[in-house]
Each structure stands twice: as structure tokens, then as C-alpha cells.
Design an enzyme around this catalytic site. Structure first.
Site, PDB file in Angstrom:
ATOM      1  CG  HIS A  47     -15.086 -51.430  -4.977  1.00 29.98           C
ATOM      2  ND1 HIS A  47     -15.616 -50.619  -3.997  1.00 29.98           N
ATOM      3  CD2 HIS A  47     -14.890 -50.618  -6.047  1.00 29.98           C
ATOM      4  CE1 HIS A  47     -15.734 -49.389  -4.461  1.00 29.98           C
ATOM      5  NE2 HIS A  47     -15.297 -49.350  -5.708  1.00 29.98           N
ATOM      6  CD  GLU A  48     -12.695 -51.438  -9.078  1.00 32.82           C
ATOM      7  OE1 GLU A  48     -13.537 -50.972  -9.864  1.00 32.82           O
ATOM      8  OE2 GLU A  48     -12.103 -50.742  -8.236  1.00 32.82           O
ATOM      9  CG  HIS A  74     -17.868 -49.989  -9.774  1.00 33.04           C
ATOM     10  ND1 HIS A  74     -18.806 -49.150  -9.231  1.00 33.04           N
ATOM     11  CD2 HIS A  74     -16.688 -49.699  -9.149  1.00 33.04           C
ATOM     12  CE1 HIS A  74     -18.218 -48.389  -8.311  1.00 33.04           C
ATOM     13  NE2 HIS A  74     -16.946 -48.708  -8.242  1.00 33.04           N
TER      14      HIS A  74
END
Ligand SMILES: [Zn+2]
Length: 328
Positions: A244-245, A248
Site C-alpha cells: 500500500h505505501e 503511494h
């Protein structure tokens, strides 16, 4: 159900006997009570310029201080305008450099900084094997092996850098200690993924910076060490916080960015979603626009066991951003 049968072996390796809440309460320096924290301090994070704005992943009831990922409409517009400008800049550069083509596949060098309070596991001393497993999870997730679209990206671990420094532990989002840590430790160019692991403030699972045209020393992702595969963060210990990170870091917004209106997450093949989804609410449908909520997408907030895919649109957005911001 969004499970990843090919990853079940990895999943059963989880030690999940300690709840994350318990885990956090044992390392409470800098963790503020949720009730008071919601009204405290968000402004300082939001007031940062968009180019250093970070984005986080939280558990239900977590994210006490502030949800640094919830960009405003103005912030997303600013980021989209910057992406367009960066693409124009790159197109001019490539034309001038004589037919330099944009990358179609990318191997990202990864430097992992393990921030420790001391030499104990509770003090952040996780084994190298968890880090290797995290790199494998990134490679599976971004290759589409877990059921989503294939992306251009693969990951190659370069270094594990272990640092014992109690003044950086836990890692507090937006703090001067975080800035000091990253300024001291960050290595490589814009193409190098720096991952900082440790106990985190405010019940956060992780946070990341979006790409910028000029390399910022804050660039990188911060991940709760016990969210790595085999960690103790129940329901969040299969390595998907890392995925997920990194999403980003490669310019993806949350699937619920912008809610039901406007351009949402600026990706056309992720259905609009009014708000974050937690756990694994199959069939959730919060917007009248077509499609149920993308709860199995890595950029939502569901359990690791629930999320397993990026879409083709997200893969395209990440590669565009790579060529605009991070490619050599
Ligand atoms: Zn996030």
C-alpha cells in the site's frame, strides 16, 4: 472472497498472538489517546506543502492524530497539475537528449532501515527473514501474481541497515525526529526506495511520501515492522501495508480519495468509494456510480487477507509517474 490462495503458506507463517493494540500500548512513547488526538495537531501535517505531503494507512479506530493521506480536493488538483507539468518537462528533456525512451519495466533498488530501540524483538529487532519476505510480497503484488494487474515494477533488496537509536523510536509521523532520521539515513537517488521499519506513532500502520520533481530527504515509506509477513500485527501481518505505501510512493491515491464525486482517485477502473473500507465488507457499495467498492484493492484500508490487487489503470498511473518523477 479476495483471498490469495497462492499466498496461504506465507500467511500461516504469521505469529499473530499479540494484538496490535497491545503491541502499541507497550511502546507508548508519543502515542496519544485517540479521543483527544482527533482534535489535536492535524493542522501542522496538512499545512505542509503538497510536495512533502505524506500518506498513511490506518486500522479502524486508529490514525488517531490525523489521517495524513486524506488529501483535500485542492491538494489532489495541485498534485495532478504538477504531474502534468513534470510530464511536459520530461518530454522536452527526452527530446533534447535524443530519443531517450520512457521506461516500460523498472527494477527498483530497495534500502531497508530497521529502526530499533534496543536489541529485543519488542524493541524493533526483527529478523532478516521478515524483510526478505516483504520484498517477495512486493514482487508478487506488483507482478499481478496475487490476482491483480501486472505492473512494470519489481524490487531488489540492496541493503539492510540496522540502527539502534531510542530517540527515533517509535517513529512519530511528522516529527522532527522523523526528519532527523530520514536526513541522516536516506540513500540513493529518486529511483531508490528507502523503507523505514519500526514501531509507529498513533496506531498507524505506515505512511509514505508522494513523488516530487526535486528529491526531498523525506522521500520514502515508513512501515510498522510487525506488519511484515510473520509479524505480530493481527490481520495486518502479510506485508500489504508495505505494498500500500509503495503504491503511494508511486503516486497512487486511496481508492476512496474524493469520495463519490469528481475524479476520485484519478484512476478510471477503480469504482468510486465514499469512505475507507475496513475488515472485508464483501459487496459494499457506497456510491451510486457503477461498480461495488474496490475493497480488494491494495489502496483501500481492508485487512491484508482481503486486499490483493492493483488495477490496470493504477499500473498505468504508476508507470506514468515513474517516468515523470523517478526515472533517471
Ligand atoms: Zn494510504
Amino acid at each position: 472472497m479476495g483471498l490469495r490462495p497462492n499466498l496461504l503458506t506465507r500467511r500461516t507463517a504469521g505469529v499473530a498472538s499479540t494484538t496490535l493494540a497491545l503491541l502499541l500500548s507497550t511502546a507508548a512513547v508519543g502515542v496519544v489517546p485517540a479521543a483527544s488526538a482527533f482534535s489535536a495537531a492535524p493542522a501542522e501535517v496538512c499545512a505542509e506543502p503538497a510536495d512533502v505531503h505524506s500518506d498513511a494507512r490506518v486500522k479502524p479506530g486508529g490514525g488517531a492524530k490525523h489521517e495524513p493521506n486524506e488529501l483535500t480536493l485542492a491538494e489532489t488538483r495541485e498534485r495532478e497539475a504538477d504531474l502534468a507539468a513534470a510530464l511536459r518537462e520530461r518530454a522536452r528533456f527526452r527530446a533534447g537528449a535524443g530519443a531517450v525512451t520512457a521506461a516500460a519495466t523498472v527494477t527498483i533498488p530497495v534500502v531497508v532501515h530497521v529502526i530499533q530501540e534496543d536489541s529485543t524483538r519488542a524493541g524493533g529487532n526483527i529478523p532478516d527473514s521478515m524483510i526478505s519476505s516483504q520484498i517477495s510480497v512486493l514482487n508478487q503484488s506488483f507482478s499481478g501474481a496475487t490476482g491483480g494487474a501486472s505492473t512494470a515494477f519489481s524490487f531488489q533488496l540492496q541493503t539492510i541497515n540496522r540502527v539502534t537509536n531510542p530517540s527515533w523510536y517509535p517513529i512519530v509521523q511528522g516529527s522532527s525526529a522523523e526528519r532527523s532520521m530520514k536526513t541522516s539515513l536516506r540513500t540513493g537517488g529518486k529511483n531508490t526506495l528507502n523503507i523505514y521499519l519500526g514501531e509507529l506513532s498513533d496506531s498507524l500502520l505506515g505512511w509514505a511520501t508522494f513523488p516530487t520533481r526535486k528529491l526531498n530527504s523525506m522521500d520514502g515509506v515508513v512501515v510498522l515492522s510487525e506488519s511484515l509477513p510473520g509479524g505480530t500485527a493481527a490481520n495486518y501481518n502479510q506485508g500489504d501495508t508495505g505494498t500500500h505505501e509503495v503504491g503511494h510512493w508511486l503516486n497512487l491515491y486511496h481508492t476512496f480519495q474524493g469520495g463519490c464525486s469528481g475524479s476520485g482517485d484519478s484512476v478510471s477502473d477503480t469504482a468510486a468509494e465514499a469512505s475507507p473500507a475496513y475488515q472485508c465488507p464483501t459487496g459494499r457499495d457506497t456510491c451510486t456510480a457503477p461498480g461495488t467498492d474496490p475493497i480488494t484493492n491494495f489502496m483501500d484500508y481492508t485487512y491484508d487477507s482481503c486486499m490483493h490487487q492493483f488495477t490496470a489503470g493504477q499500473a498505468s498511473r504508476m508507470l506514468t509517474a515513474w517516468n515523470a518523477y523517478r526515472a533517471a
